[in-house]
Design a protein around this motif. Sequence first.
Motif: not given
Length: 164
Positions: A36-51, A86-95
């Motif tokens: 429940p990391n970037t998956h949770l962020l993604e879902k909640r950001s989209h829910c925020f937009f929908s709201a 997660e100590q990944s450049l990609y996931y850092h930027v994605y989050a």
Amino acid sequence: MLSGTADHEALRSELLPALAFHGRYIERYLSTYFSPNTHLLEKRSHCFFSALSTADPRAARWRESAWKIVLHEAQRQVRPDGVYFEQSLYYHVYALDFFLYARLLQARNGFEIPPAYDAVLQRMLDVVAALAQAGPAEGFGDDDGGRLWNPRRNRTEHMTDPWP
């Protein structure tokens, strides 16, 4: 291609119910079960937009819940030094993309941004700036190849520029 007001209204009449459905679905099926990391962020950001985009009576609850989770996850998922846990450049930027998106939506709609949230974002941005001092940052950690804004901008040379 939309040619005028009638086409715009037709698209809007189809899109708004879809956004409401999307908000209801995300509220019901949060990504808290696996990673429940970037998956949770993604879902909640989209829910925020929908709201913020629909007149659904549950929209205020979706926005409040989404913002509360984003605030919590910013504290939980970002280490004190500003590095995404997660100590990944990609996931850092994605989050960071999701955190910035949620902040933008919150601010543009006149809602308060806690200073602690901005401090987390600043630390994350400082990490990106430090990694980019000598040019494109060398990628480290895993990478699943997506981006929030533009999926074609997922190569290492794009990691120090979180915007489209």
